[in-house]
Design an enzyme around this catalytic site. Structure first.
Site, PDB file in Angstrom:
ATOM      1  N   PHE A 129       0.847  -1.194   0.000  1.00  0.00           N
ATOM      2  CA  PHE A 129       0.000   0.000   0.000  1.00  0.00           C
ATOM      3  C   PHE A 129       0.886   1.249   0.000  1.00  0.00           C
ATOM      4  O   PHE A 129       1.835   1.344   0.784  1.00  0.00           O
ATOM      5  CB  PHE A 129      -0.919  -0.022   1.226  1.00  0.00           C
ATOM      6  CG  PHE A 129      -2.008   1.001   1.184  1.00  0.00           C
ATOM      7  CD1 PHE A 129      -3.156   0.783   0.441  1.00  0.00           C
ATOM      8  CD2 PHE A 129      -1.879   2.197   1.872  1.00  0.00           C
ATOM      9  CE1 PHE A 129      -4.163   1.739   0.401  1.00  0.00           C
ATOM     10  CE2 PHE A 129      -2.880   3.157   1.839  1.00  0.00           C
ATOM     11  CZ  PHE A 129      -4.021   2.919   1.095  1.00  0.00           C
ATOM     12  N   ASP A 200       1.534  -4.906   8.918  1.00  0.00           N
ATOM     13  CA  ASP A 200       0.398  -4.011   8.738  1.00  0.00           C
ATOM     14  C   ASP A 200      -0.839  -4.889   8.555  1.00  0.00           C
ATOM     15  O   ASP A 200      -0.915  -5.675   7.604  1.00  0.00           O
ATOM     16  CB  ASP A 200       0.630  -3.105   7.518  1.00  0.00           C
ATOM     17  CG  ASP A 200      -0.466  -2.054   7.367  1.00  0.00           C
ATOM     18  OD1 ASP A 200      -1.601  -2.313   7.807  1.00  0.00           O
ATOM     19  OD2 ASP A 200      -0.187  -0.982   6.793  1.00  0.00           O
ATOM     20  N   TYR A 225     -11.039   1.452  10.552  1.00  0.00           N
ATOM     21  CA  TYR A 225     -12.255   1.717   9.767  1.00  0.00           C
ATOM     22  C   TYR A 225     -12.556   0.683   8.689  1.00  0.00           C
ATOM     23  O   TYR A 225     -13.536   0.823   7.985  1.00  0.00           O
ATOM     24  CB  TYR A 225     -12.197   3.113   9.140  1.00  0.00           C
ATOM     25  CG  TYR A 225     -10.931   3.419   8.357  1.00  0.00           C
ATOM     26  CD1 TYR A 225     -10.751   2.935   7.076  1.00  0.00           C
ATOM     27  CD2 TYR A 225      -9.916   4.180   8.922  1.00  0.00           C
ATOM     28  CE1 TYR A 225      -9.587   3.203   6.372  1.00  0.00           C
ATOM     29  CE2 TYR A 225      -8.748   4.459   8.230  1.00  0.00           C
ATOM     30  CZ  TYR A 225      -8.589   3.964   6.952  1.00  0.00           C
ATOM     31  OH  TYR A 225      -7.448   4.219   6.261  1.00  0.00           O
ATOM     32  N   LYS A 226     -11.712  -0.344   8.550  1.00  0.00           N
ATOM     33  CA  LYS A 226     -11.966  -1.350   7.514  1.00  0.00           C
ATOM     34  C   LYS A 226     -12.778  -2.490   8.129  1.00  0.00           C
ATOM     35  O   LYS A 226     -13.940  -2.294   8.470  1.00  0.00           O
ATOM     36  CB  LYS A 226     -10.636  -1.790   6.903  1.00  0.00           C
ATOM     37  CG  LYS A 226     -10.006  -0.640   6.101  1.00  0.00           C
ATOM     38  CD  LYS A 226      -8.612  -0.941   5.593  1.00  0.00           C
ATOM     39  CE  LYS A 226      -8.099   0.245   4.779  1.00  0.00           C
ATOM     40  NZ  LYS A 226      -6.649   0.191   4.544  1.00  0.00           N
ATOM     41  N   ARG A 373     -12.441  -4.399  -7.070  1.00  0.00           N
ATOM     42  CA  ARG A 373     -12.234  -5.047  -5.774  1.00  0.00           C
ATOM     43  C   ARG A 373     -13.565  -5.279  -5.083  1.00  0.00           C
ATOM     44  O   ARG A 373     -14.392  -4.376  -5.001  1.00  0.00           O
ATOM     45  CB  ARG A 373     -11.439  -4.103  -4.872  1.00  0.00           C
ATOM     46  CG  ARG A 373     -10.053  -4.489  -4.636  1.00  0.00           C
ATOM     47  CD  ARG A 373      -9.293  -3.610  -3.677  1.00  0.00           C
ATOM     48  NE  ARG A 373      -9.958  -2.507  -3.005  1.00  0.00           N
ATOM     49  CZ  ARG A 373      -9.466  -1.925  -1.918  1.00  0.00           C
ATOM     50  NH1 ARG A 373      -8.368  -2.358  -1.357  1.00  0.00           N
ATOM     51  NH2 ARG A 373     -10.092  -0.892  -1.383  1.00  0.00           N
TER      52      ARG A 373
END
Ligand SMILES: *Cc1c(COP(=O)(O)O)cnc(C)c1O
Length: 414
Positions: A129, A200, A225-226, A373
């Protein structure tokens, strides 16, 4: 054996037998929407709006500054961190909720590099990322001690581990491909080379059982928040293994990381343990919302969540083959041991296809250059949602509705 060709009735039967089905009530989801983007922003937990209102109106509105003590605000980085430690299999006392994932990476990476002096390499995955790459690159430049960021293809990481590597920085599940690393094996290999590891967990915390402590992980960071459903820009988390906690200095030393914040001393003295990785005043309202998401995840059995997620991703792959044959490439590994909790398809027209899907009430997202995705979030998705989404996708492909002009305009956030 799964049927070679699924029907909606097959999937309805899986929903009826689904032990996690009732968790859908723990979220507030708009009607007629199939939400396949919980890997990017989780939905609103059913309790969150009332809880945030209570924190705002009572604890802030009435309690004012007294609430740091009376409502226990001051301890939330620790108490919410303890909940996250349970979800990620981290040692008790090792985990704190604080700041953002990017900032936590900066703090821990700087601290980890200082524990491995003389080793110049931060080894990471090519295609990690971007914020992870940028933070590492920026820190290397800031330190100005010859550190460099080396990006290796996923299969070449092991071979690249040698005595030049200070830190192996890996995201457990790749955001683009959905490919999952073997945390246990890579951590062991990094340690054998004398390197430290930062994991991560942005795309794995809350999505699958994790065993950070059992894997002997050194450090970890992750998003609120995921899959943890903490709300937009929710506070993130960090984990410092207890064996490093008292010998490590985070890259940012603020008053919340001081041994005695309210002594207001002129010199920094680190707090004991993971507290030293705290920096400044936490965002209490965001933490209140995050805690609602954590409580839902804690009530679920993450082994069941993982089993349902794999089932769902396999079925979604089958349905794309069955209903849209020949239209898409598949980026996500078919091998379940290498798969996170998403399915990534490729198509040159990924962006307008996704816009057409969103217009029909199926929300996923796109990633450069050509990736569609779809996040699989077992706590609120139904097997029939996959069928319904695939039928809509097939309709969009067969009728080429994605070619309409209104689907071609790019928005700021994709
Ligand atoms: C989502 C994500 C982030 C986000 O970082 P923020 O600081 O919250 O913007 C970081 N790393 C990875 C791997 C991610 O997937």
């Amino acid at each position: 054996m799964p049927p070679t060709s699924w029907t909606r009735a097959d999937l309805a039967a899986l929903d009826t037998a689904d032990e996690l089905a009732s968790f859908r009530n723990e979220f507030r989801l708009p009607a007629d929407l199939i939400y396949l983007d919980g890997n990017s922003l989780g939905p609103l937990p059913a309790q969150a709006a009332a809880r945030v209102a209570q924190v705002v109106e009572q604890q802030w509105g009435e309690g004012l500054i007294r609430s740091w003590n009376s409502a226990g605000w001051i301890d939330w980085p620790v108490t919410l961190g303890a909940k996250i430690a349970q979800l990620i299999g981290a040692a008790p006392g090792s985990t704190r909720v604080a700041d953002s994932t990017s900032v936590n990476l900066f703090k821990l990476l700087a601290g980890a590099l200082a524990l491995r002096p003389g080793r110049p390499v931060i080894l990471t995955e090519a295609g990690n990322f971007p914020t992870d790459l940028y933070i590492a690159q920026g820190l290397a430049a800031l330190l100005d001690r010859g550190h460099r960021v080396v990006q290796a293809a996923p299969d070449e990481i092991t071979a690249r581990l040698d005595d030049s590597v200070a830190v192996l920085l890996l995201t457990h599940v790749n955001y683009r491909t959905g490919r999952l690393h073997d945390m246990q094996a890579l951590t062991q290999q990094a340690h054998a080379a004398g390197a430290l590891v930062i994991w991560d967990l942005a795309h794995s915390a809350g999505a699958m059982p994790l065993d950070l402590d059992g894997c002997d992980a050194d450090f970890a960071i992750g998003c609120g928040y995921k899959f943890l459903n903490g709300g937009p820009g929710a506070p993130a988390f960090l984990m410092v293994a207890p064996r490093h906690a008292d010998s490590f200095t985070p890259g940012l030393t603020g008053w919340f990381g001081h041994a005695a914040p309210f002594a207001f001393e002129a010199e920094f003295r680190p707090a004991k343990g993971a507290d030293r990785a705290l920096v400044g005043t936490p965002g209490i309202i965001g933490m209140a919302a995050l805690e609602c998401g954590l409580d839902v995840a804690l009530a679920a059995d993450l082994h069941e969540v993982r089993a349902k997620s794999l089932r769902m991703s396999s079925i979604l792959m089958d349905l794309v083959d069955q209903l849209c044959p020949g239209h898409f490439g598949l980026l996500t590994p078919k091998d379940e041991t290498l798969r996170g909790s998403q399915v990534s398809l490729t198509h040159d027209a990924a962006y307008p296809i996704m816009q057409a899907l969103i217009a029909r009430g199926v929300i996923g997202d796109v990633r450069q250059p050509n990736i569609l995705r779809f996040g699989l979030t077992p706590l609120y998705l139904r097997f029939t949602d996959l069928w319904d989404a695939a039928v809509i996708l097939a309709d969009i492909m067969h009728n080429a509705t994605w070619q309409r002009p209104e689907f071609q305009t790019r928005q700021k956030v994709i």
